[in-house]
Structures are given as C-alpha cells and as structure tokens.
Design a protein around this motif. Structure first.
Motif, PDB file in Angstrom:
ATOM      1  N   PRO A   1       0.832  -1.213   0.000  1.00  0.00           N
ATOM      2  CA  PRO A   1       0.000   0.000   0.000  1.00  0.00           C
ATOM      3  C   PRO A   1       0.866   1.262   0.000  1.00  0.00           C
ATOM      4  O   PRO A   1       1.846   1.355   0.735  1.00  0.00           O
ATOM      5  CB  PRO A   1      -0.792  -0.106   1.303  1.00  0.00           C
ATOM      6  N   ASP A   2       0.492   2.226  -0.837  1.00  0.00           N
ATOM      7  CA  ASP A   2       1.277   3.457  -0.964  1.00  0.00           C
ATOM      8  C   ASP A   2       1.348   4.230   0.351  1.00  0.00           C
ATOM      9  O   ASP A   2       2.331   4.891   0.632  1.00  0.00           O
ATOM     10  CB  ASP A   2       0.701   4.350  -2.058  1.00  0.00           C
ATOM     11  N   ASP A   3       0.285   4.155   1.151  1.00  0.00           N
ATOM     12  CA  ASP A   3       0.262   4.884   2.415  1.00  0.00           C
ATOM     13  C   ASP A   3       1.260   4.329   3.426  1.00  0.00           C
ATOM     14  O   ASP A   3       1.621   5.022   4.372  1.00  0.00           O
ATOM     15  CB  ASP A   3      -1.139   4.850   3.035  1.00  0.00           C
ATOM     16  N   PHE A   4       1.685   3.072   3.261  1.00  0.00           N
ATOM     17  CA  PHE A   4       2.577   2.448   4.231  1.00  0.00           C
ATOM     18  C   PHE A   4       4.019   2.337   3.746  1.00  0.00           C
ATOM     19  O   PHE A   4       4.917   2.094   4.545  1.00  0.00           O
ATOM     20  CB  PHE A   4       2.068   1.053   4.604  1.00  0.00           C
ATOM     21  N   LEU A   5       4.243   2.501   2.467  1.00  0.00           N
ATOM     22  CA  LEU A   5       5.599   2.372   1.930  1.00  0.00           C
ATOM     23  C   LEU A   5       6.492   3.523   2.399  1.00  0.00           C
ATOM     24  O   LEU A   5       7.624   3.301   2.836  1.00  0.00           O
ATOM     25  CB  LEU A   5       5.564   2.304   0.402  1.00  0.00           C
ATOM     26  N   ALA A   6       5.981   4.736   2.330  1.00  0.00           N
ATOM     27  CA  ALA A   6       6.780   5.901   2.726  1.00  0.00           C
ATOM     28  C   ALA A   6       7.172   5.860   4.206  1.00  0.00           C
ATOM     29  O   ALA A   6       8.344   6.084   4.529  1.00  0.00           O
ATOM     30  CB  ALA A   6       6.038   7.189   2.390  1.00  0.00           C
ATOM     31  N   PRO A   7       6.246   5.569   5.137  1.00  0.00           N
ATOM     32  CA  PRO A   7       6.667   5.486   6.541  1.00  0.00           C
ATOM     33  C   PRO A   7       7.671   4.365   6.800  1.00  0.00           C
ATOM     34  O   PRO A   7       8.605   4.539   7.598  1.00  0.00           O
ATOM     35  CB  PRO A   7       5.374   5.238   7.310  1.00  0.00           C
ATOM     36  N   ASP A   8       7.498   3.228   6.151  1.00  0.00           N
ATOM     37  CA  ASP A   8       8.448   2.125   6.340  1.00  0.00           C
ATOM     38  C   ASP A   8       9.835   2.516   5.825  1.00  0.00           C
ATOM     39  O   ASP A   8      10.849   2.207   6.463  1.00  0.00           O
ATOM     40  CB  ASP A   8       7.960   0.858   5.627  1.00  0.00           C
ATOM     41  N   LEU A   9       9.892   3.184   4.683  1.00  0.00           N
ATOM     42  CA  LEU A   9      11.182   3.639   4.151  1.00  0.00           C
ATOM     43  C   LEU A   9      11.806   4.704   5.043  1.00  0.00           C
ATOM     44  O   LEU A   9      13.018   4.706   5.262  1.00  0.00           O
ATOM     45  CB  LEU A   9      11.005   4.177   2.732  1.00  0.00           C
ATOM     46  N   ALA A  10      10.983   5.600   5.577  1.00  0.00           N
ATOM     47  CA  ALA A  10      11.498   6.647   6.466  1.00  0.00           C
ATOM     48  C   ALA A  10      12.069   6.032   7.741  1.00  0.00           C
ATOM     49  O   ALA A  10      13.149   6.427   8.200  1.00  0.00           O
ATOM     50  CB  ALA A  10      10.389   7.643   6.801  1.00  0.00           C
ATOM     51  N   LEU A  11      11.375   5.067   8.312  1.00  0.00           N
ATOM     52  CA  LEU A  11      11.871   4.401   9.518  1.00  0.00           C
ATOM     53  C   LEU A  11      13.144   3.610   9.238  1.00  0.00           C
ATOM     54  O   LEU A  11      14.046   3.561  10.076  1.00  0.00           O
ATOM     55  CB  LEU A  11      10.793   3.501  10.116  1.00  0.00           C
TER      56      LEU A  11
ATOM     57  N   THR B   1      21.046   2.649  21.402  1.00  0.00           N
ATOM     58  CA  THR B   1      20.694   1.244  21.190  1.00  0.00           C
ATOM     59  C   THR B   1      19.226   0.994  21.517  1.00  0.00           C
ATOM     60  O   THR B   1      18.572   0.186  20.851  1.00  0.00           O
ATOM     61  CB  THR B   1      21.602   0.335  22.042  1.00  0.00           C
ATOM     62  N   VAL B   2      18.695   1.697  22.511  1.00  0.00           N
ATOM     63  CA  VAL B   2      17.276   1.540  22.864  1.00  0.00           C
ATOM     64  C   VAL B   2      16.397   1.935  21.677  1.00  0.00           C
ATOM     65  O   VAL B   2      15.432   1.229  21.343  1.00  0.00           O
ATOM     66  CB  VAL B   2      16.935   2.370  24.119  1.00  0.00           C
ATOM     67  N   GLY B   3      16.725   3.049  21.033  1.00  0.00           N
ATOM     68  CA  GLY B   3      15.968   3.454  19.843  1.00  0.00           C
ATOM     69  C   GLY B   3      16.093   2.449  18.716  1.00  0.00           C
ATOM     70  O   GLY B   3      15.116   2.156  18.016  1.00  0.00           O
ATOM     71  N   SER B   4      17.276   1.891  18.555  1.00  0.00           N
ATOM     72  CA  SER B   4      17.473   0.879  17.514  1.00  0.00           C
ATOM     73  C   SER B   4      16.684  -0.386  17.813  1.00  0.00           C
ATOM     74  O   SER B   4      16.145  -1.020  16.899  1.00  0.00           O
ATOM     75  CB  SER B   4      18.959   0.554  17.380  1.00  0.00           C
ATOM     76  N   VAL B   5      16.602  -0.757  19.081  1.00  0.00           N
ATOM     77  CA  VAL B   5      15.821  -1.938  19.466  1.00  0.00           C
ATOM     78  C   VAL B   5      14.342  -1.708  19.166  1.00  0.00           C
ATOM     79  O   VAL B   5      13.660  -2.599  18.647  1.00  0.00           O
ATOM     80  CB  VAL B   5      16.043  -2.283  20.961  1.00  0.00           C
ATOM     81  N   ILE B   6      13.844  -0.514  19.478  1.00  0.00           N
ATOM     82  CA  ILE B   6      12.438  -0.206  19.204  1.00  0.00           C
ATOM     83  C   ILE B   6      12.154  -0.289  17.702  1.00  0.00           C
ATOM     84  O   ILE B   6      11.146  -0.869  17.280  1.00  0.00           O
ATOM     85  CB  ILE B   6      12.068   1.175  19.769  1.00  0.00           C
ATOM     86  N   LEU B   7      13.040   0.263  16.891  1.00  0.00           N
ATOM     87  CA  LEU B   7      12.852   0.185  15.441  1.00  0.00           C
ATOM     88  C   LEU B   7      12.957  -1.251  14.931  1.00  0.00           C
ATOM     89  O   LEU B   7      12.215  -1.657  14.038  1.00  0.00           O
ATOM     90  CB  LEU B   7      13.861   1.079  14.729  1.00  0.00           C
ATOM     91  N   SER B   8      13.852  -2.031  15.510  1.00  0.00           N
ATOM     92  CA  SER B   8      13.986  -3.423  15.113  1.00  0.00           C
ATOM     93  C   SER B   8      12.722  -4.212  15.458  1.00  0.00           C
ATOM     94  O   SER B   8      12.264  -5.048  14.669  1.00  0.00           O
ATOM     95  CB  SER B   8      15.212  -4.046  15.782  1.00  0.00           C
ATOM     96  N   VAL B   9      12.152  -3.933  16.618  1.00  0.00           N
ATOM     97  CA  VAL B   9      10.893  -4.599  16.997  1.00  0.00           C
ATOM     98  C   VAL B   9       9.776  -4.168  16.055  1.00  0.00           C
ATOM     99  O   VAL B   9       8.927  -4.983  15.674  1.00  0.00           O
ATOM    100  CB  VAL B   9      10.549  -4.306  18.470  1.00  0.00           C
ATOM    101  N   TYR B  10       9.768  -2.906  15.649  1.00  0.00           N
ATOM    102  CA  TYR B  10       8.779  -2.456  14.669  1.00  0.00           C
ATOM    103  C   TYR B  10       8.889  -3.278  13.386  1.00  0.00           C
ATOM    104  O   TYR B  10       7.893  -3.759  12.855  1.00  0.00           O
ATOM    105  CB  TYR B  10       8.948  -0.970  14.350  1.00  0.00           C
TER     106      TYR B  10
END
Length: 104
Positions: A12-22, A56-65
C-alpha cells in the motif's frame, strides 16, 4: 528487502513511505551508535559508550517495529531481526561491563 516487498507484493502506498522513512532513520542511528561505541571504547570514555547505549534503545524499538508491525513481515525479516536483537543485547551487556571498567 523492502524494495523486494514493494515489487513482489501489492505494498500500500500509504505504508511504503513510513516504512522507508523508519528504515532510513534506523540506518542513521546505526551509524551514530557504532561510531560512538567504537570512539568510547578506543578512548576508554564513559560518555560516548553511555550515549551509544541510549541510542541502542531506539534501535531496538525500530527493530521490533520491523519484526512485528511492518506492513509485510517475511520469514527472512524474522530471522534477521532476531539476530539483530540478540546482538543488541550482547552489545549492551558488554557496553555496561566496559563502562563499569572505565569508571573504576
């Protein structure tokens, strides 16, 4: 991997941009985290290692995402993120030990 998913699956176009940004944010955090960790280790200073531990905490949160809440989660994503989370945990323990050694 995200390029593969966007080509093979109907992403979905609405979800591609946020996933790429993250993903881009995670790449920036990784470079910063690794730089501060190696700088703190080589200079035997607590501050860069501590800041690297906080990042590292921020990286862990993004990895869990990317492991749980990403639009499409493939088996390869699960394996890669499980290994990544394991190494984050191991690095965190070793950073705490190094900080304790540098303080004393």
């Amino acid at each position: 991997m995200i390029v593969y998913k966007s080509q093979v699956f109907s992403y979905p176009d609405d979800f591609l941009a946020p996933d790429l940004a993250l993903l881009f944010i995670m790449a920036i955090l990784e470079v910063l985290r690794l730089y501060l960790g190696s700088k703190g280790n080589l200079t035997e200073e607590e501050a860069p290692l501590g800041l690297s531990l906080v990042i590292t905490v921020g990286s862990v949160i993004l990895s869990v995402y990317f492991l749980v809440w990403q639009t499409y989660v493939l088996k390869a994503d699960v394996i890669i993120n499980a290994v990544l989370l394991f190494t984050y945990g191991l690095e965190s323990v070793l950073k705490v030990i190094a900080i304790a050694a540098f303080v004393s």
